[in-house]
Enzyme design. Sequence first.
Site, PDB file in Angstrom:
ATOM      1  N   ASP A  73       0.872  -1.183   0.000  1.00 48.16           N
ATOM      2  CA  ASP A  73       0.000   0.000   0.000  1.00 48.16           C
ATOM      3  C   ASP A  73       0.902   1.223   0.000  1.00 48.16           C
ATOM      4  O   ASP A  73       1.100   1.881   1.024  1.00 48.16           O
ATOM      5  CB  ASP A  73      -0.914  -0.016   1.231  1.00 48.16           C
ATOM      6  N   PRO A  93       9.921   8.188  -1.204  1.00 50.99           N
ATOM      7  CA  PRO A  93      10.220   7.000  -0.385  1.00 50.99           C
ATOM      8  C   PRO A  93       9.756   5.680  -1.001  1.00 50.99           C
ATOM      9  O   PRO A  93      10.236   4.619  -0.623  1.00 50.99           O
ATOM     10  CB  PRO A  93       9.463   7.267   0.926  1.00 50.99           C
TER      11      PRO A  93
HETATM   12  N1  AG3 Z   1      -1.905   4.837  -1.375  1.00 47.89           N
HETATM   13  C1  AG3 Z   1      -1.701   5.862  -2.333  1.00 47.89           C
HETATM   14  C2  AG3 Z   1      -2.260   5.707  -3.682  1.00 47.89           C
HETATM   15  C3  AG3 Z   1      -1.638   6.711  -4.608  1.00 47.89           C
HETATM   16  C4  AG3 Z   1      -2.425   7.960  -4.756  1.00 47.89           C
HETATM   17  N2  AG3 Z   1      -1.749   8.798  -5.709  1.00 47.89           N
HETATM   18  C5  AG3 Z   1      -2.010  10.103  -5.892  1.00 47.89           C
HETATM   19  N3  AG3 Z   1      -2.952  10.695  -5.227  1.00 47.89           N
HETATM   20  N4  AG3 Z   1      -1.306  10.776  -6.753  1.00 47.89           N
HETATM   21  C6  AG3 Z   1      -2.965   5.157  -0.515  1.00 47.89           C
HETATM   22  C7  AG3 Z   1      -2.750   4.865   0.898  1.00 47.89           C
HETATM   23  C8  AG3 Z   1      -4.074   4.580   1.535  1.00 47.89           C
HETATM   24  N5  AG3 Z   1      -3.967   3.608   2.544  1.00 47.89           N
END
Ligand code: AG3
Length: 275
Positions: A155, A162
């Site tokens: 995730d 990072p």
């Molecule tokens: N993970 C991020 C997804 C990427 C979103 N990208 C963007 N907004 N440019 C999400 C973490 C949630 N647990």
Amino acid sequence: MDLWFTERQSADMSLGLRVTETIHSEETDFQGLDVVETAQYGRMLVLDGCVMTTDKDEFVYHEMLAHVGLHTHPNPKKVLVVGGGDGGVIREIIRHPSVEKAVLAEIDGRVIDISKEYFPAISKGLSDPRVDVQVADGIRHVQEHPGEYDVIYIDSTDPIGPAVGLFARDFYQAVYNALKPDGLFVAQTESPFANADLIRNVHQDVRSIFPHTHLYLAFVPTYPTGMWSFTMGSKRYNPLEPVACRVEDTKYYTTEVHKAAFALPPFVAKLVSGQ
Ligand code: AG3
């Protein structure tokens, strides 16, 4: 006064949301971290200017990341989440009765602290006794735990800053090694409209390591273009034959949605067809 948050999703595209309150803002050791209240999607977590999650649409991403993988495995007991410090994926994972232990390896402890403070509904699973929260480098954690996990989730943030190492072939090989002989992993892999090359490359890398590699989609309104992809690498189990639904009261996931998520529009199928 009209205050707007803008995510510059690419050089040519942005998302704008009206902000009703700025709740928190800091530079952690790893990234910029902001929490704002938006009129459209409620409270929102932002890392390095990118929307991570919002109170109103988080269920899509967290349910579709967690439940597709766990309903592909007949008996998942030990699960790892790399990243995901907000706790949303963990919250969904621990709804599965077979899960005995879920480890979270999040590199930025401030994401965990801030989520606990400002996103209680998303982070509530982090205090469950089956959950082991580690502020740690997920890459190292994976390298140091061969053969341990039934299911691993990545995730991550976007493949800049990072998270760069979490989209590399070496890392997928380490994930393969950290899985049991029938294990599987799922990674968030961005938008087919905005990140076609990334999806193509990740798929190629994963396919060169795992016998079963599949892409699936979900609709996340606050992520670039709204069409979001996930890549699964599985050693044995076929995600197109999910086990019966083990969780109740979901807002996005059902067995039908699980199956349908693997039906790819031709322009997406082409990205992963190896041509
Ligand atoms: N993970 C991020 C997804 C990427 C979103 N990208 C963007 N907004 N440019 C999400 C973490 C949630 N647990």
